[in-house]
Scaffold this motif. Structure first.
Motif, PDB file in Angstrom:
ATOM      1  N   ASP A 127      -7.997  22.655  23.239  1.00  0.00           N
ATOM      2  CA  ASP A 127      -6.795  23.134  23.677  1.00  0.00           C
ATOM      3  C   ASP A 127      -5.765  22.994  22.830  1.00  0.00           C
ATOM      4  O   ASP A 127      -4.478  23.186  23.166  1.00  0.00           O
ATOM      5  CB  ASP A 127      -6.326  22.782  25.253  1.00  0.00           C
ATOM      6  N   GLY A 128      -5.774  22.166  21.459  1.00  0.00           N
ATOM      7  CA  GLY A 128      -4.854  21.933  20.666  1.00  0.00           C
ATOM      8  C   GLY A 128      -3.917  20.674  21.237  1.00  0.00           C
ATOM      9  O   GLY A 128      -3.018  20.681  20.699  1.00  0.00           O
ATOM     10  N   GLN A 129      -4.413  20.092  22.237  1.00  0.00           N
ATOM     11  CA  GLN A 129      -3.746  18.914  22.829  1.00  0.00           C
ATOM     12  C   GLN A 129      -4.268  17.617  22.012  1.00  0.00           C
ATOM     13  O   GLN A 129      -5.218  17.210  21.945  1.00  0.00           O
ATOM     14  CB  GLN A 129      -3.795  18.685  24.146  1.00  0.00           C
ATOM     15  N   THR A 130      -3.257  16.592  21.719  1.00  0.00           N
ATOM     16  CA  THR A 130      -3.589  15.283  21.096  1.00  0.00           C
ATOM     17  C   THR A 130      -4.058  14.422  22.309  1.00  0.00           C
ATOM     18  O   THR A 130      -3.506  14.227  23.178  1.00  0.00           O
ATOM     19  CB  THR A 130      -2.483  14.748  20.442  1.00  0.00           C
ATOM     20  N   VAL A 131      -5.227  13.754  22.101  1.00  0.00           N
ATOM     21  CA  VAL A 131      -5.967  12.808  22.969  1.00  0.00           C
ATOM     22  C   VAL A 131      -5.991  11.611  22.133  1.00  0.00           C
ATOM     23  O   VAL A 131      -6.525  11.301  21.238  1.00  0.00           O
ATOM     24  CB  VAL A 131      -7.284  13.310  23.359  1.00  0.00           C
ATOM     25  N   TYR A 132      -5.477  10.421  23.008  1.00  0.00           N
ATOM     26  CA  TYR A 132      -5.354   9.054  22.428  1.00  0.00           C
ATOM     27  C   TYR A 132      -6.516   8.378  23.070  1.00  0.00           C
ATOM     28  O   TYR A 132      -6.800   8.437  24.082  1.00  0.00           O
ATOM     29  CB  TYR A 132      -3.997   8.495  22.612  1.00  0.00           C
ATOM     30  N   THR A 133      -7.050   7.505  22.140  1.00  0.00           N
ATOM     31  CA  THR A 133      -8.504   6.596  22.538  1.00  0.00           C
ATOM     32  C   THR A 133      -8.095   5.132  22.449  1.00  0.00           C
ATOM     33  O   THR A 133      -7.403   5.012  21.390  1.00  0.00           O
ATOM     34  CB  THR A 133      -9.777   7.033  21.842  1.00  0.00           C
ATOM     35  N   THR A 134      -8.652   4.624  23.261  1.00  0.00           N
ATOM     36  CA  THR A 134      -8.593   2.995  23.077  1.00  0.00           C
ATOM     37  C   THR A 134     -10.266   2.360  23.443  1.00  0.00           C
ATOM     38  O   THR A 134     -10.656   2.806  24.363  1.00  0.00           O
ATOM     39  CB  THR A 134      -7.541   2.342  23.902  1.00  0.00           C
ATOM     40  N   GLU A 135     -10.705   1.688  22.457  1.00  0.00           N
ATOM     41  CA  GLU A 135     -12.014   1.128  22.872  1.00  0.00           C
ATOM     42  C   GLU A 135     -12.055  -0.274  22.110  1.00  0.00           C
ATOM     43  O   GLU A 135     -11.349  -0.462  21.004  1.00  0.00           O
ATOM     44  CB  GLU A 135     -13.126   2.088  22.386  1.00  0.00           C
ATOM     45  N   VAL A 136     -13.238  -1.006  22.421  1.00  0.00           N
ATOM     46  CA  VAL A 136     -13.169  -2.228  22.112  1.00  0.00           C
ATOM     47  C   VAL A 136     -14.695  -2.172  21.019  1.00  0.00           C
ATOM     48  O   VAL A 136     -15.409  -1.681  21.337  1.00  0.00           O
ATOM     49  CB  VAL A 136     -13.702  -3.388  22.992  1.00  0.00           C
ATOM     50  N   VAL A 137     -14.306  -2.486  19.753  1.00  0.00           N
ATOM     51  CA  VAL A 137     -15.415  -2.545  18.850  1.00  0.00           C
ATOM     52  C   VAL A 137     -16.113  -3.726  18.973  1.00  0.00           C
ATOM     53  O   VAL A 137     -15.646  -4.783  18.529  1.00  0.00           O
ATOM     54  CB  VAL A 137     -15.131  -2.154  17.369  1.00  0.00           C
ATOM     55  N   ALA A 138     -17.366  -3.710  19.385  1.00  0.00           N
ATOM     56  CA  ALA A 138     -18.086  -4.985  19.525  1.00  0.00           C
ATOM     57  C   ALA A 138     -18.595  -5.771  18.252  1.00  0.00           C
ATOM     58  O   ALA A 138     -19.046  -4.997  17.411  1.00  0.00           O
ATOM     59  CB  ALA A 138     -19.311  -4.715  20.521  1.00  0.00           C
ATOM     60  N   GLU A 139     -18.325  -6.941  18.046  1.00  0.00           N
ATOM     61  CA  GLU A 139     -18.507  -7.617  16.967  1.00  0.00           C
ATOM     62  C   GLU A 139     -19.739  -8.581  17.394  1.00  0.00           C
ATOM     63  O   GLU A 139     -20.445  -9.246  16.387  1.00  0.00           O
ATOM     64  CB  GLU A 139     -17.409  -8.423  16.471  1.00  0.00           C
ATOM     65  N   ASP A 140     -19.590  -8.925  18.526  1.00  0.00           N
ATOM     66  CA  ASP A 140     -20.720  -9.773  19.292  1.00  0.00           C
ATOM     67  C   ASP A 140     -21.261  -9.716  20.612  1.00  0.00           C
ATOM     68  O   ASP A 140     -19.994  -9.315  21.206  1.00  0.00           O
ATOM     69  CB  ASP A 140     -20.439 -11.437  18.995  1.00  0.00           C
ATOM     70  N   GLN A 141     -22.351  -9.481  20.846  1.00  0.00           N
ATOM     71  CA  GLN A 141     -22.679  -9.151  22.324  1.00  0.00           C
ATOM     72  C   GLN A 141     -23.624 -10.029  22.822  1.00  0.00           C
ATOM     73  O   GLN A 141     -24.738 -10.216  21.972  1.00  0.00           O
ATOM     74  CB  GLN A 141     -22.930  -7.762  22.527  1.00  0.00           C
ATOM     75  N   GLU A 142     -23.670 -10.634  24.145  1.00  0.00           N
ATOM     76  CA  GLU A 142     -24.826 -11.459  24.424  1.00  0.00           C
ATOM     77  C   GLU A 142     -24.933 -11.186  26.079  1.00  0.00           C
ATOM     78  O   GLU A 142     -23.987 -10.792  26.722  1.00  0.00           O
ATOM     79  CB  GLU A 142     -24.479 -12.800  23.936  1.00  0.00           C
TER      80      GLU A 142
END
Length: 151
Positions: free
Chosen positions: A91-106
């Protein structure tokens, strides 16, 4: 410094895709963690609990690990960094995103602790019965001692 540590449960199985690089495709796993948040409602002493739903992404071997072992309900700990971005939708609207990039997971608990909701247990597969002793050490069934690197 950009560092985040989260502990929570997966809200669904990770969604895994592979990059288009035909020589070395890269696994990209996306999942959402439900992270408990406690707060005191209006100072009346009642601790109510709610959750934040945090988007996470794991690349490469971490993504492959998530694909193989993580399932809905699994309690995990993720260490990584917060990454923001944006894109323009249809629709031409800007969507902002935030996420965690996993460097370690356990794993944060064993499969036995989480019941049937997922998780991982380091117990051997098969019909061997392994029981815990009162001292907290695992009893080794008869006939396994020749497989151990120490005796």
């Amino acid at each position: 410094m950009n560092k985040v540590i989260l502990m929570g449960r997966l809200t669904r199985d990770p969604e895994v895709r592979y990059s288009q690089n035909s020589e070395n495709p890269l696994a990209i796993a996306r999942y959402t963690l439900a992270v408990d948040r406690r707060f005191n409602a209006r100072g009346n002493g009642d601790n109510q609990q709610t959750a934040d739903f945090i988007s996470c992404v794991a690349f490469g071997r971490s993504g492959e690990f998530a694909e193989k072992y993580f399932h809905k309900g699994t309690k995990i700990v993720v260490t990584g960094r917060i990454q923001t971005g944006s894109y323009t939708n249809k629709d031409g609207q800007t969507v902002y995103t935030t996420e965690v990039v996993a460097e370690d997971q356990e794993f944060a608990e064993s499969k036995n602790s989480s019941g049937s909701e997922g998780g991982f247990s380091g117990a051997p597969a098969g019909n061997a019965q392994v029981s815990g002793a009162a001292d907290g050490f695992m009893n080794i069934p008869d006939g396994i001692d020749e497989e151990l690197p120490f005796t």
